[in-house]
Scaffold this active site. Sequence first.
Site, short mmCIF file in Angstrom:
data_model
loop_
_atom_site.label_atom_id
_atom_site.label_comp_id
_atom_site.label_asym_id
_atom_site.label_seq_id
_atom_site.Cartn_x
_atom_site.Cartn_y
_atom_site.Cartn_z
N ASP A 1 36.99 45.45 43.17
CA ASP A 1 37.56 46.31 44.20
C ASP A 1 36.49 47.08 44.95
O ASP A 1 35.49 47.51 44.37
CB ASP A 1 38.54 47.29 43.54
CG ASP A 1 39.24 48.19 44.53
OD1 ASP A 1 39.94 47.66 45.40
OD2 ASP A 1 39.07 49.42 44.43
N GLU B 1 36.08 42.09 47.02
CA GLU B 1 36.78 42.68 48.15
C GLU B 1 35.72 43.43 48.96
O GLU B 1 35.38 44.56 48.66
CB GLU B 1 37.88 43.64 47.71
CG GLU B 1 38.71 44.14 48.89
CD GLU B 1 39.16 45.59 48.77
OE1 GLU B 1 39.88 46.04 49.66
OE2 GLU B 1 38.76 46.27 47.82
#
Length: 634
Positions: free
Chosen positions: A314, A367
């Site tokens: 993330d 990401e």
Amino acid sequence: MNQVQVHSLFTDFDIDLFKAGKHFRLYEKMGAHLTEVNGVKGVYFAVWAPSARSVSVVGDFNYWIQGEHLLNVRWDSSGIWEGFIPGVEKGTTYKYKIQSNNNGIITEKADPFALYCEHPPQTASIIWDLDYKWKDKKWMDIRKDKNGLDNPFSVYEVHLGSWRRNSEGKFLTYLELADQLVDYVKETGFTHVEFMPIMEYPYDPSWGYQLVGYFAPTSRFGKPQDFMVLVDKLHQAGIGVILDWVPSHFPDDAHGLGFFDGSNLYEHPDRRKGYHPDWKSLVFNYGRNEVRSFLISNAIFWLKNYHADGLRVDAVASMLYLDYSREDGEWEPNIYGGRENLDTISFLKDFNEAVYADFPDTQTIAEESTSFPMVSRPTFIGGLGFGMKWMMGWMHDTLQYFKKESVYRKYHQNDLTFSMTYAFTENFMLPLSHDEVVYGKQSILGRMPGDEWQKFANLRLLYGYMFTHPGGKLLFQGAEFGQSSEWNFEGSLDWHLLQFGYHAGIKKCITDLNALYKSNPAFYEKQFHVDGFEWINYSDAENAVLSYIRKGNNEKESLIVICNFTPVVREKYRIGLPTKGKLTQIFNSDSTEYGGSGVVTSKPIKIENMPWNYRDYSAELVLPPLGVTVYKIS
């Protein structure tokens, strides 16, 4: 009298690795371990707290009294406190009471390596083990093929707390999900499930992205072994499991990692690097070797002990740039005067090298929303070493295009064609994730223009375009049946919508697209390579039509894709083709079984010896309204 016995699991080599940032199995030594010493059963505890004056284990077994069970500090300046406490059993709750050398500050902390935590809002750690008999050997033996970059990657992103609730509106347990979710994913044909963070987190509205229990599956849905059952059942059904992993930041909750021993232990001491202004959270000190050992050990832990097939990392962009979400004067350049966080770059390379060294049959996915170079390229040529990267530019440009009424689309053809100018600079995954259906952005269906029929036709067209575009695919829960409202993490998806034809049609369309993707090597064998894609015509903006060829290892299995982005049926639309033969339609998003108007070509079309689009051969097709069609050449 201290009731802690001197005992250690650490060797000198362990300590050297820990200090060097190269110990990637720390969970085997740190934390609380059920064991037996001199014939007596109990628990060995070990915690890193170099600024501590004393460390006590407090819990049910000693009525939470500080000083009853004082750990012993190691003599090697590692900062590790350890010891064996007889009689402590599995299921006991505990914390560490730490008195700091810094002005005598006392903190009470959950175990950073705890395997199980109390159900929030309770905050204690629980003595536990990882005993479980896995039944997924068949999957583990073949997953190298299932997780390879030249294989289908169609990912269903799931938030466990809101995928489905029971009749009382409560969470489904891991065991209930092991039945319902597994059957559903198998039915719809996705190859992988991606779980939004399942590591323990205190605050529901964080969706799991503010972690305190890095080594513990959240107790909201059951015990650690219950989560193993869920993963096991998915594997037995032939479905891979990707876990969201959050090494980018952590909350400052009193029982968490922040200010752990009265000092900035896990977080960077310079607030310009150690505090995230967007999320009001703390940022790891990637330049501290012991922190690197902690984080990489955590990644390895989930791959080894929970059989995860991949980690989606993330907020990588927030880690890479020193000026991320910071104004001038709020950040300091690196030693070369640049904005890149050199410690982060080094850490991410170490992380990926460690993962792929031990688990070459898994994938790491970044990401990363900027143009940082070579994110998904090997470290030995200067890349960060990830297996894949989310294609955020494609997501943004595509959704912007689809929001426009069809009459205006001819002026924005570049929004779609631009992605192909950089599509093969990384191994891209196309994400329509949870971030796109919150905070007033509407659902994916809600963004589609036109009347009800056009909205659903546009949605089918979007999905058809996505599945035929190079790269992996990711859909957030609910998108597969046209969820009407924005995602609500506090409730269930609107499953009742499936009783309506258009919504059921979307689900059928996604199911068939998954089958199409998985059964045609042209869509996946070269999905990350420039040889896997070729334009037929990208310049017909006037008609808002795109046509292209998808290719695999066998040229004879190439597929022809045509997208009509207007509600106008295009009769006698001619496209150039690479060879003679016949075209057979194998997918049409306008099929009546999906809720379309039924402009379907059921008979093979003869390819003519007529030059078109700079090719020697061509054929006349009928393009359905707001539709995508796929043809095989035979």
